[in-house]
Design a protein around this motif. Structure first.
Motif, short mmCIF file in Angstrom:
data_model
loop_
_atom_site.label_atom_id
_atom_site.label_comp_id
_atom_site.label_asym_id
_atom_site.label_seq_id
_atom_site.Cartn_x
_atom_site.Cartn_y
_atom_site.Cartn_z
N ASP A 255 0.53 -1.38 -0.60
CA ASP A 255 0.13 0.02 -0.12
C ASP A 255 0.93 1.24 0.55
O ASP A 255 1.66 1.60 0.62
N SER A 256 0.27 2.03 -0.15
CA SER A 256 1.36 3.44 -0.62
C SER A 256 2.82 3.62 -1.38
O SER A 256 3.58 4.03 -1.47
N SER A 278 -3.73 -3.25 -3.95
CA SER A 278 -4.63 -2.88 -2.74
C SER A 278 -5.63 -1.48 -3.29
O SER A 278 -5.28 -0.65 -4.12
N GLU A 279 -6.33 -1.28 -2.40
CA GLU A 279 -6.91 -0.04 -2.78
C GLU A 279 -5.69 1.59 -2.62
O GLU A 279 -6.54 2.64 -3.63
N GLY A 280 -5.25 1.36 -2.04
CA GLY A 280 -4.36 2.83 -1.81
C GLY A 280 -2.72 2.83 -2.47
O GLY A 280 -2.09 3.06 -2.49
N LEU A 281 -2.77 1.33 -3.29
CA LEU A 281 -1.50 1.26 -4.11
C LEU A 281 -1.02 2.50 -5.19
O LEU A 281 0.25 2.87 -5.12
#
Length: 693
Positions: A255-256, A278-281
C-alpha cells in the motif's frame, strides 16, 4: 585577381597535405574521420584538430602527447584492452568532452583512470567485459553528465563506484548481470536524472537502494527478477516522472508504494504476476498520465483503486483475468482518453461504469465474454472515436446503443453471435468510416441498415448467413471503398444491389452460392480495382459482364463450375493485371478471349479439364506458350487414362498433335470458332518447330 586565386589554391593544397593519409578532414581540419581504415595506431593530427573519429580499426594504444586539444575522441570497436590494463591513467586530454570506448574488450577499470580528462561530459564504456565499478574510478570528472555502461558483465553496484561524478545526469547500466544494488550507491548522485537498469538480474531492491536520488526523473528497472518493491525504496525519488517496472516477477506491491512520487507521469507495471491491487497502491499519483497494467493476473479491481488518477489519459488492463468491473471504478478519471480492457474474462459490464469518461476516444472491450450491453452503457461517451467489441458473445444490440456517440469513427463487432440488427442501430453515425460485422449469425439486413453512413469507407459482412441483399441497402454509401460479403449464403445478386457505390475499389463475393450474375450487375462500379468471386457455383458468365470495369486490376474466379467462357467476357478490362481461373471445369477457351487483357501480368489456369485432344484447345495452348512469363501456375492437360493418348503431366503449352489429327467430334465445334482453322494449323507447326531441339 590571378595572384589571389593562386594564393587561395596554395592554402588549399597546404591544408590538404596536413590531413592524415586515408582520412577525411572537415571543417577546416577541425574534424578528422578515419573510420574503418585498418589503422593500428592513431595518425598524426593537424594542429587545429578538435574531433577525431577512428572507430572500427585495430588501434592498440594511445600516444602520450599530440591529442591535448581534442574535444571529441571516438575509439569505438578497437583493441585497447591491454593498453588500458597496463596504463591505469588515461593520457592528458584536458579539453576532451566526449570519449567513446565502446567495444574495446575492456575487463577492468581503475581508480582515477580519467583524472586527466576534467572536461569530460560523456563517457561511453558500453559493450565491454567490465565486471565491477571500482571506488573512485570517476574521480576528477566533476563535469561528467552521461555515463554509458550497457552490455557489460557488472554484477554488483558497489558503494563508491560513482564517487566524483557530482554532475552525472544520465547513467545507463542495461544488459549487465547486476543482481544487487548496495545501499548508499547513489548517496551523492543528487544530479542524476535518468537511471537505466533494465535487462539485469536484480531480484530485490532495499529500502536504501536509491537513497540520494532526489533529482531522478526517469528510472527503468524493467526486465529484471523483482518480486516486490518495498514502500520505502523510492522515498527520495520525489521528482520521478517515469517508472518502468515491466517484465519482472512482481506478485504484490505494498500500500502507498508510490505515494511519494507526486510528479509521476508514466507508470509501467505490465508483464508481471500481479493478482490483486491494494486500494491504496496508487494513492497520491494525481499527475499520472499513463498506467500500464497489461499482461498480469489481476482478477478484480478495488472500487477506489483509481480514485487519485484525476489526470490519467491512458489505462491499459489488457490480458488480465478480470471477470467484472465495479460500477464506479472509473468515476474520477474524467480526462481518460484510452481505456484498454480487451482479453479479459468480463461477462457483464454494469450500466453507468463509463458515464464519467466524457473525453474517452478509444474503448477496447474485445476478447471478453460479454453477453449483453445495456442500452445506455455508452450514452455519455460523446468523444469516443474507436469502439472495439470483437470476439465476445453478444446476441443482440439495442437500437439506441450507439446513438449518442456522434464522433464515432470505427466499430468492430466481429466474431459475436448477433442474429439480427435493429434497422436504426447505426443511424446518425455520419463519421463512422469502418464497420465490421464479420463472423456473426446475421441472416438478413434491413434496407435502411446503413442509412446515413455517408463517411463509411470499409464494411465487412463476411462469414454470416446472409441469403439476399435488400433493395437499396448500400445506396447511401457513396464513399465506401471496401465491401466484404465473403462466406455468406448469397444465391443471387440483383443489378440494383450495388447502386450508389461509385467509389468502391474492392468487392468480395467469394464462398457464396451464386449461380448466375446479371449482365449489368457491376455497371455502377466504375472505380472497382479488385473483384473476388471464387468458390461459388457459377457455370457461365454473361457476355461483356465486366465491360464497365475499366479500372479493375484483379479478377478471381477460382473454384467455380465454369465450363466455357464467352469470347467477349473480358472485354473492357484494359487494366487487368491478375486473372485467376483455377479449379473450374474449362475444357478450352474461345479464340481471342484473352486479347483485351493488354497489361495482364499474372494468370492462373491450373485445375481445369483442359482437353488437349480437341482443336478448340489450340487457342489457349498457343497463348500459354507465347506468354509463359505470365503464368502463375503450371496448367496441364486433363488426363483420362481410359481414352487419352496423353501423359498425365502434359503441359497445356504443348499442343497434343497437329489439328488435322485431332478427334473428329471436336472438329465441328472448332469450325464455328472465330479463330481460323488454317491459322491454328500454322501456329501449331510453328510451336512444334520452336519446341524441337
Amino acid at each position: 585577381m590571378l595572384a589571389l586565386a593562386l594564393a587561395s589554391l596554395s592554402l588549399l593544397v597546404w591544408a590538404t597535405d596536413l590531413c592524415p593519409p586515408t582520412c577525411q578532414c572537415l571543417h577546416n581540419l577541425a574534424s578528422i574521420e578515419c573510420q574503418v581504415k585498418g589503422l593500428d595506431q592513431i595518425p598524426e593530427l593537424p594542429e587545429g584538430a578538435e574531433e577525431l573519429y577512428v572507430s572500427y580499426n585495430q588501434i592498440q594504444e594511445i600516444p602520450r602527447s599530440g591529442l591535448e586539444k581534442l574535444q571529441v575522441l571516438d575509439l569505438t570497436t578497437n583493441q585497447l584492452n591491454v593498453f588500458l590494463s597496463l596504463n591505469p591513467v588515461w593520457p592528458n586530454m584536458t579539453k576532451l568532452s566526449k570519449l567513446f570506448l565502446r567495444d574495446n574488450g575492456l575487463r577492468s577499470l581503475h581508480p582515477g583512470q580519467f583524472v586527466n580528462c576534467p572536461a569530460l561530459t560523456l563517457l561511453d564504456l558500453s559493450e565491454n567485459q567490465i565486471e565491477y565499478l571500482p571506488a573512485g574510478f570517476l574521480h576528477g570528472l566533476a563535469n561528467l553528465k552521461a555515463l554509458f555502461l550497457n552490455f557489460n558483465q557488472i554484477q554488483t553496484l558497489q558503494v563508491g563506484g560513482l564517487e566524483g561524478a557530482f554532475t552525472l545526469a544520465d547513467l545507463h547500466l542495461s544488459r549487465n548481470s547486476i543482481t544487487r544494488i548496495e545501499d548508499g550507491v547513489f548517496t551523492n548522485s543528487t544530479a542524476l536524472k535518468k537511471l537505466i537498469l533494465s535487462n539485469n538480474r536484480i531480484t530485490r531492491v532495499g529500502e536504501a537502494s536509491f537513497r540520494g536520488v532526489i533529482g531522478l526523473q526517469h528510472l527503468d528497472l524493467s526486465s529484471n527478477l523483482l518480486v516486490t518493491v518495498p514502500a520505502e525504496t523510492l522515498r527520495d525519488a520525489t521528482r520521478l516522472e517515469v517508472l518502468c517496472l515491466q517484465i519482472n516477477s512482481l506478485v504484490t506491491l505494498p500500500d502507498s508504494c508510490f505515494s511519494s512520487l507526486r510528479l509521476l507521469v508514466n507508470l509501467d507495471l505490465s508483464n508481471n504476476n500481479l493478482t490483486t491491487l491494494s486500494e491504496g497502491l496508487l494513492t497520491g499519483l494525481t499527475m499520472l498520465r499513463k498506467l500500464d497494467l497489461s499482461d498480469n493476473l489481476i482478477d478484480s479491481l478495488p472500487s477506489k483503486v483509481f480514485n487519485d488518477l484525476i489526470n490519467l489519459k491512458i489505462l491499459d488492463l489488457y490480458r488480465n483475468k478480470l471477470t467484472s468491473l465495479p460500477p464506479y471504478v472509473f468515476k474520477t478519471m474524467t480526462k481518460l482518453q484510452e481505456l484498454v480492457l480487451d482479453s479479459n474474462q468480463i461477462s457483464n459490464v454494469p450500466a453507468g461504469v463509463f458515464d464519467s469518461l466524457s473525453k474517452l476516444k478509444e474503448l477496447q472491450l474485445s476478447h471478453n465474454r460479454i453477453l449483453n450491453l445495456h442500452p445506455a452503457l455508452f450514452s455519455q461517451l460523446r468523444s469516443l472515436q474507436n469502439l472495439y467489441l470483437e470476439h465476445n458473445s453478444l446476441r443482440n444490440v439495442s437500437s439506441v446503443l450507439f446513438h449518442k456517440m456522434i464522433k464515432l469513427k470505427e466499430i468492430d463487432l466481429t466474431d459475436n453471435q448477433i442474429r439480427s440488427l435493429p434497422p436504426s442501430v447505426f443511424h446518425h453515425l455520419v463519421r463512422v468510416f469502418s464497420l465490421k460485422l464479420s463472423h456473426n449469425n446475421l441472416s438478413s439486413l434491413h434496407s435502411d441498415q446503413f442509412k446515413n453512413l455517408v463517411s463509411l469507407n470499409e464494411l465487412k459482412l463476411d462469414a454470416n448467413h446472409i441469403g439476399k441483399l435488400p433493395t437499396s441497402l448500400f445506396v447511401d454509401l457513396a464513399n465506401l471503398t471496401t465491401l466484404d460479403l465473403d462466406n455468406n449464403r448469397l444465391s443471387e445478386i440483383s443489378p440494383d444491389d450495388f447502386v450508389g457505390l461509385s467509389h468502391l475499389k474492392e468487392l468480395r463475393l467469394s464462398f457464396n452460392q451464386l449461380h448466375d450474375i446479371p449482365f449489368n450487375t457491376f455497371h455502377p462500379l466504375h472505380n472497382l480495382r479488385r473483384l473476388l468471386l471464387k468458390n461459388n457455383s457459377l457455370n457461365s458468365l454473361r457476355p461483356q459482364l465486366f465491360a464497365r470495369l475499366s479500372q479493375l486490376t484483379e479478377l478471381n474466379l477460382d473454384g467455380n463450375k465454369l465450363d466455357h467462357l464467352q469470347p467477349d467476357v473480358f472485354q473492357g478490362l484494359t487494366n487487368l493485371q491478375k486473372l485467376s481461373l483455377k479449379s473450374n471445369q474449362l475444357r478450352s477457351m474461345a479464340s481471342g478471349a484473352l486479347e483485351p487483357l493488354r497489361i495482364l501480368n499474372t494468370v492462373h489456369l491450373s485445375g481445369n479439364l483442359w482437353d488437349c485432344t480437341c482443336q478448340q484447345i489450340l487457342y489457349i495452348s498457343c497463348w500459354v506458350n507465347m506468354h509463359r512469363n505470365k503464368l502463375g501456375d503450371e496448367p496441364t492437360c486433363f488426363f483420362d487414362s481410359s481414352s487419352s493418348p496423353l501423359s498425365a503431366y502434359t503441359p497445356l503449352s504443348q499442343p497434343a498433335m497437329p489439328p488435322l489429327l485431332l478427334q473428329d467430334q471436336c472438329t465441328a465445334k472448332a469450325s464455328s470458332a472465330s479463330f481460323p482453322l488454317e491459322m491454328l494449323n500454322l501456329l501449331t507447326v510453328l510451336l512444334i518447330a520452336v519446341g524441337s531441339p
